[in-house]
Design a protein around this motif. Sequence first.
Motif, PDB file in Angstrom:
ATOM      1  N   VAL A 181      -9.372  11.781 -18.491  1.00 30.41           N
ATOM      2  CA  VAL A 181      -9.019  10.378 -18.314  1.00 30.41           C
ATOM      3  C   VAL A 181      -9.942   9.777 -17.261  1.00 30.41           C
ATOM      4  O   VAL A 181     -10.204  10.399 -16.234  1.00 30.41           O
ATOM      5  CB  VAL A 181      -7.545  10.247 -17.850  1.00 30.41           C
ATOM      6  N   GLU A 182     -10.443   8.594 -17.549  1.00 28.92           N
ATOM      7  CA  GLU A 182     -11.277   7.919 -16.554  1.00 28.92           C
ATOM      8  C   GLU A 182     -10.666   6.566 -16.223  1.00 28.92           C
ATOM      9  O   GLU A 182     -10.212   5.847 -17.118  1.00 28.92           O
ATOM     10  CB  GLU A 182     -12.682   7.721 -17.127  1.00 28.92           C
ATOM     11  N   PHE A 183     -10.632   6.256 -14.944  1.00 28.12           N
ATOM     12  CA  PHE A 183     -10.125   4.942 -14.541  1.00 28.12           C
ATOM     13  C   PHE A 183     -11.314   4.044 -14.294  1.00 28.12           C
ATOM     14  O   PHE A 183     -12.291   4.460 -13.673  1.00 28.12           O
ATOM     15  CB  PHE A 183      -9.303   5.057 -13.255  1.00 28.12           C
ATOM     16  N   SER A 184     -11.219   2.804 -14.755  1.00 29.69           N
ATOM     17  CA  SER A 184     -12.380   1.949 -14.518  1.00 29.69           C
ATOM     18  C   SER A 184     -11.966   0.567 -14.035  1.00 29.69           C
ATOM     19  O   SER A 184     -10.855   0.100 -14.300  1.00 29.69           O
ATOM     20  CB  SER A 184     -13.200   1.810 -15.794  1.00 29.69           C
ATOM     21  N   GLY A 185     -12.894  -0.039 -13.328  1.00 23.03           N
ATOM     22  CA  GLY A 185     -12.735  -1.437 -12.936  1.00 23.03           C
ATOM     23  C   GLY A 185     -11.798  -1.606 -11.755  1.00 23.03           C
ATOM     24  O   GLY A 185     -10.849  -0.852 -11.580  1.00 23.03           O
ATOM     25  N   ASN A 186     -12.110  -2.562 -10.917  1.00 15.40           N
ATOM     26  CA  ASN A 186     -11.200  -2.931  -9.846  1.00 15.40           C
ATOM     27  C   ASN A 186     -11.121  -4.443  -9.892  1.00 15.40           C
ATOM     28  O   ASN A 186     -11.840  -5.140  -9.211  1.00 15.40           O
ATOM     29  CB  ASN A 186     -11.713  -2.430  -8.489  1.00 15.40           C
ATOM     30  N   ASP A 187     -10.248  -4.909 -10.745  1.00 18.08           N
ATOM     31  CA  ASP A 187     -10.093  -6.342 -10.967  1.00 18.08           C
ATOM     32  C   ASP A 187      -9.784  -7.043  -9.632  1.00 18.08           C
ATOM     33  O   ASP A 187      -8.847  -6.655  -8.935  1.00 18.08           O
ATOM     34  CB  ASP A 187      -8.945  -6.506 -11.974  1.00 18.08           C
ATOM     35  N   PRO A 188     -10.592  -8.052  -9.254  1.00 20.75           N
ATOM     36  CA  PRO A 188     -10.440  -8.651  -7.923  1.00 20.75           C
ATOM     37  C   PRO A 188      -9.059  -9.243  -7.642  1.00 20.75           C
ATOM     38  O   PRO A 188      -8.551  -9.113  -6.526  1.00 20.75           O
ATOM     39  CB  PRO A 188     -11.517  -9.742  -7.876  1.00 20.75           C
ATOM     40  N   GLN A 189      -8.434  -9.879  -8.640  1.00 19.56           N
ATOM     41  CA  GLN A 189      -7.102 -10.456  -8.386  1.00 19.56           C
ATOM     42  C   GLN A 189      -6.072  -9.347  -8.169  1.00 19.56           C
ATOM     43  O   GLN A 189      -5.159  -9.475  -7.361  1.00 19.56           O
ATOM     44  CB  GLN A 189      -6.656 -11.353  -9.556  1.00 19.56           C
ATOM     45  N   THR A 190      -6.230  -8.250  -8.917  1.00 22.47           N
ATOM     46  CA  THR A 190      -5.317  -7.123  -8.737  1.00 22.47           C
ATOM     47  C   THR A 190      -5.508  -6.513  -7.349  1.00 22.47           C
ATOM     48  O   THR A 190      -4.538  -6.232  -6.639  1.00 22.47           O
ATOM     49  CB  THR A 190      -5.589  -6.042  -9.808  1.00 22.47           C
ATOM     50  N   TYR A 191      -6.764  -6.332  -6.985  1.00 25.89           N
ATOM     51  CA  TYR A 191      -7.100  -5.769  -5.671  1.00 25.89           C
ATOM     52  C   TYR A 191      -6.473  -6.641  -4.564  1.00 25.89           C
ATOM     53  O   TYR A 191      -5.897  -6.152  -3.605  1.00 25.89           O
ATOM     54  CB  TYR A 191      -8.628  -5.755  -5.555  1.00 25.89           C
ATOM     55  N   ALA A 192      -6.568  -7.973  -4.742  1.00 30.30           N
ATOM     56  CA  ALA A 192      -6.063  -8.898  -3.718  1.00 30.30           C
ATOM     57  C   ALA A 192      -4.554  -8.774  -3.522  1.00 30.30           C
ATOM     58  O   ALA A 192      -4.055  -8.932  -2.416  1.00 30.30           O
ATOM     59  CB  ALA A 192      -6.433 -10.336  -4.075  1.00 30.30           C
ATOM     60  N   GLU A 193      -3.829  -8.495  -4.622  1.00 30.08           N
ATOM     61  CA  GLU A 193      -2.376  -8.423  -4.405  1.00 30.08           C
ATOM     62  C   GLU A 193      -1.866  -6.984  -4.345  1.00 30.08           C
ATOM     63  O   GLU A 193      -0.678  -6.755  -4.262  1.00 30.08           O
ATOM     64  CB  GLU A 193      -1.607  -9.262  -5.440  1.00 30.08           C
ATOM     65  N   SER A 194      -2.777  -6.025  -4.365  1.00 33.55           N
ATOM     66  CA  SER A 194      -2.334  -4.636  -4.147  1.00 33.55           C
ATOM     67  C   SER A 194      -2.800  -4.221  -2.752  1.00 33.55           C
ATOM     68  O   SER A 194      -2.219  -4.645  -1.751  1.00 33.55           O
ATOM     69  CB  SER A 194      -2.847  -3.717  -5.260  1.00 33.55           C
ATOM     70  N   CYS A 195      -3.866  -3.443  -2.688  1.00 32.92           N
ATOM     71  CA  CYS A 195      -4.332  -2.934  -1.392  1.00 32.92           C
ATOM     72  C   CYS A 195      -4.561  -4.062  -0.378  1.00 32.92           C
ATOM     73  O   CYS A 195      -4.164  -3.977   0.782  1.00 32.92           O
ATOM     74  CB  CYS A 195      -5.618  -2.152  -1.553  1.00 32.92           C
ATOM     75  N   LEU A 196      -5.231  -5.122  -0.844  1.00 36.32           N
ATOM     76  CA  LEU A 196      -5.649  -6.143   0.120  1.00 36.32           C
ATOM     77  C   LEU A 196      -4.519  -7.077   0.535  1.00 36.32           C
ATOM     78  O   LEU A 196      -4.674  -7.862   1.468  1.00 36.32           O
ATOM     79  CB  LEU A 196      -6.846  -6.933  -0.432  1.00 36.32           C
ATOM     80  N   TYR A 197      -3.393  -6.966  -0.139  1.00 32.49           N
ATOM     81  CA  TYR A 197      -2.234  -7.737   0.317  1.00 32.49           C
ATOM     82  C   TYR A 197      -1.969  -7.405   1.787  1.00 32.49           C
ATOM     83  O   TYR A 197      -1.731  -8.292   2.604  1.00 32.49           O
ATOM     84  CB  TYR A 197      -0.999  -7.400  -0.531  1.00 32.49           C
ATOM     85  N   CYS A 198      -2.027  -6.143   2.133  1.00 32.48           N
ATOM     86  CA  CYS A 198      -1.792  -5.719   3.523  1.00 32.48           C
ATOM     87  C   CYS A 198      -3.092  -5.614   4.314  1.00 32.48           C
ATOM     88  O   CYS A 198      -3.154  -5.986   5.479  1.00 32.48           O
ATOM     89  CB  CYS A 198      -1.116  -4.358   3.564  1.00 32.48           C
ATOM     90  N   HIS A 199      -4.107  -5.040   3.687  1.00 29.66           N
ATOM     91  CA  HIS A 199      -5.353  -4.801   4.421  1.00 29.66           C
ATOM     92  C   HIS A 199      -6.109  -6.106   4.690  1.00 29.66           C
ATOM     93  O   HIS A 199      -6.863  -6.190   5.647  1.00 29.66           O
ATOM     94  CB  HIS A 199      -6.249  -3.821   3.640  1.00 29.66           C
ATOM     95  N   GLY A 200      -5.891  -7.114   3.832  1.00 28.05           N
ATOM     96  CA  GLY A 200      -6.576  -8.402   3.998  1.00 28.05           C
ATOM     97  C   GLY A 200      -7.723  -8.545   3.016  1.00 28.05           C
ATOM     98  O   GLY A 200      -8.423  -7.571   2.720  1.00 28.05           O
ATOM     99  N   THR A 201      -7.920  -9.768   2.533  1.00 24.79           N
ATOM    100  CA  THR A 201      -9.007 -10.048   1.596  1.00 24.79           C
ATOM    101  C   THR A 201     -10.222 -10.565   2.354  1.00 24.79           C
ATOM    102  O   THR A 201     -10.152 -10.817   3.553  1.00 24.79           O
ATOM    103  CB  THR A 201      -8.584 -11.159   0.611  1.00 24.79           C
ATOM    104  N   LYS A 202     -11.309 -10.751   1.632  1.00 25.72           N
ATOM    105  CA  LYS A 202     -12.464 -11.440   2.193  1.00 25.72           C
ATOM    106  C   LYS A 202     -12.484 -12.847   1.600  1.00 25.72           C
ATOM    107  O   LYS A 202     -12.532 -13.006   0.378  1.00 25.72           O
ATOM    108  CB  LYS A 202     -13.750 -10.690   1.822  1.00 25.72           C
TER     109      LYS A 202
END
Length: 508
Positions: free
Chosen positions: A172-193
């Motif tokens: 199985v390969e995981f691909s892509g880091n959709d920016p909107q998803t990133y913003a409300e997952s990890c970056l919700y706490c870590h902060g966006t740019k």
Amino acid sequence: MLTAGGLFAVLCFGIVVPGQALEEKNAEEAPVSGDSSQCLACHEALHPGIVEGWRKSRHARRTPAQALEESELARRISSEDIPEELMNNAVGCAECHTMRPEAHADTFEHAGFDVHIVVSPDDCETCHRTERQQYSENLMAHAYGNLENNPLYQQLVISVNGIPERKEDGRVEFSGNDPQTYAESCLYCHGTKLSVSGTKARETDYGTFDVPVIDGWPNQGSGRVNLDGSLGSCTACHTRHKFSIEEARSPSTCRECHEGPDVPAYKIYMNSKHGGIYSSGHKDWDFSAVPWTVGEDFRSPTCATCHASLLTTPDGTVVAERTHAMKERLPWRIFGLIYAHPQPVNPDTSIIVNEQGIHLPTTLDGDFAMEYLIDEKEQAARTETMQSVCRSCHGDNWVDGHWARFENTIRQTNAQTLAATRLISEAWKEGYNRGPEQGESPFDEHGERIWSGLWLFSANHVRFASAMAGGGDYGVFADGRYHMTDRYLELHDWLETQRKLSETAEAK
Ligand code: HEC
Ligand code: HEC
Ligand code: HEC
Ligand code: HEC
Ligand code: HEC
Ligand code: HEC
Ligand code: HEC
Ligand code: HEC
């Protein structure tokens, strides 16, 4: 007791009613500048929520000049060189939103003013220099870059957020880091740019404005990269437009980002004796007093007490200085990466590369990348600072006994993590999963998931429970030691099964 607030009430109103010092203070008023009055004239009707929040804040009721009159311990502003034109008015809409217009990429022409939307730590710095500077020393302020600039952590991001695809060889390969998803997952706490991608015309009852379009916004993450290049959002703990100290001292403020299961501080706190006392008693405590008097204003610590607050004894002796640099009281990084280790010297952890060439502060064998971490002397100084907080309510023996168990738990959980890491390393060598040795992600296959759950979830639970509660449920059956051993056994049996399957395949 006569708090600083109470004292001010006596001076201003000539009365002091016990328990009402705060209400008296709410009645204070400071002159509002002409510019801010214009903002209020429209925004009162447009955004009553914003305006009322601000009216209840100390910013609306106190001028910098008044704030500077407080004694050093009671003072809530720290800059000495506040520009004269800001000194004698309340801190209003215009004071913050038109500050340093040239520095902000989102400044736009608005009702005759150069307004920016994202008021940044560098704006706050005009009056709160110490807090701004200390905050920048936190891992929290660097939380965006610590993820974004670390290739290993990016592999974790992708294995969590990516879309799985089954390959022809069955992998199985995981691909892509959709920016909107990133913003409300990890970056919700870590902060966006944040960045400005253009403007859009907004039609309103007051005419048409061109407002900036800000990518990555809204976001109040702890390490947000702002439009003036500054790092962090003070609103992570002091929400707009109240910007209050009470809120920052409440554990529910930290809960938003520190509940777990990887970072289980809040639930462990609430489950501890301290949290129990807080739950039953906090309604009677004084969360607004500055300085914060141990025993008098509260009788059990919150997150802020142990990690940040200026604390005094009832006779005014300082127990601990206020700090917005949380590391000052932290000798250890108990959040395993992958082992618990001494705190990093530099809050930008993306610079760390261990001797195995991996971007981690510990090697897979459990050695510390000491070049990047604080030494024993610094650890001892920070331990002393944290323990001085404990000693305001506990005796030396209690504190020593507690600390000895805590440091033992660091060693024990690191040893358990090592045992599991040996198993996954064998799996990598034998090809059942593919990890760093094959230049691949250590997070995206079944064996790796069992392994990472052991250190990322269970070992962290055990250590946080030890540090902040002296043990208890979260150290044992609630994702604690029971689950560490469980995960070890699961990984062990998974590996054995892989070996047997491949033996059978070879025999055929
Ligand atoms: C003539 C009325 C008027 C005045 C004066 C005014 N504003 Fe506004 N402001 C508006 C309107 C209307 C909007 C758009 C509201 C909306 O679309 O929700 C707005 C939007 C904003 C926004 C948000 C932009 C966005 O969409 O994200 C900010 C920030 C702002 N104003 C700040 C200020 C400040 C600070 C002042 C004083 C220096 C001020 N305004 C003065 C009417 C006014
Ligand atoms: C991680 C949470 C957190 C963040 C983010 C944070 N603060 Fe605080 N702040 C606190 C806590 C907790 C207190 C209470 C300290 C005490 O009890 O002495 C506090 C108190 C304050 C106070 C009142 C007392 C003082 O220090 O003068 C000011 C002003 C302040 N913060 C400004 C800021 C500014 C400016 C920023 C952004 C650069 C910021 N804070 C970011 C948690 C935070
Ligand atoms: C102490 C500084 C300060 C003061 C005073 C202040 N603001 Fe803000 N304002 C901020 C900060 C910080 C944010 C959050 C920006 C962010 O991080 O996204 C904000 C956000 C906003 C937003 C966008 C929020 C949203 O939900 O769309 C508006 C609109 C706004 N402020 C209007 C006002 C108005 C009107 C006043 C006066 C009543 C005011 N502000 C006073 C600092 C301030
Ligand atoms: C122009 C000066 C000025 C600016 C800019 C400013 N503040 Fe303040 N701040 C004050 C003053 C004045 C007080 C009230 C001090 C007092 O009551 O003694 C205050 C108080 C505070 C407090 C303590 C409130 C409490 O409940 O005790 C916090 C938290 C705070 N500010 C955060 C911020 C943040 C975050 C920003 C930026 C978004 C900011 N301030 C911008 C002047 C400023
Ligand atoms: C709910 C808030 C939250 C979310 C969402 C979140 N984190 Fe974190 N993260 C934290 C906190 C809090 C810490 C610090 C824990 C500590 O030091 O105890 C942290 C620390 C980290 C660290 C350590 C960084 C360093 O070098 O200091 C990594 C790596 C990390 N997180 C990865 C991720 C990834 C990947 C995601 C998304 C898949 C994510 N986080 C989502 C809150 C969050
Ligand atoms: C908006 C999310 C957010 C909030 C709210 C928040 N934190 Fe954090 N905190 C983080 C993240 C993300 C990290 C990890 C940063 C990293 O490792 O790169 C972190 C790290 C920490 C650390 C590790 C040491 C360091 O240098 O940063 C401590 C201690 C901490 N937070 C305490 C607190 C306390 C206490 C509060 C409440 C007063 C709080 N945090 C509120 C997101 C948050
Ligand atoms: C009784 C004091 C106390 C209270 C209350 C407390 N902590 Fe802690 N905290 C500690 C101690 C002690 C440590 C471990 C010291 C170390 O890591 O060097 C710690 C460690 C941490 C860490 C790990 C830092 C790292 O880099 O790994 C975070 C994050 C944290 N606490 C957040 C919180 C939050 C959020 C709360 C409230 C929900 C809280 N703490 C309540 C004492 C406390
Ligand atoms: C403001 C006072 C206060 C501070 C500060 C404080 N504690 Fe406590 N703590 C208490 C009280 C009260 C209890 C409950 C004692 C009881 O059970 O009668 C308690 C209980 C505990 C317990 C539970 C022990 C058990 O067997 O039930 C531990 C562990 C603990 N504290 C550790 C610490 C550590 C470590 C620190 C400093 C990092 C600290 N405390 C700081 C007031 C405080």
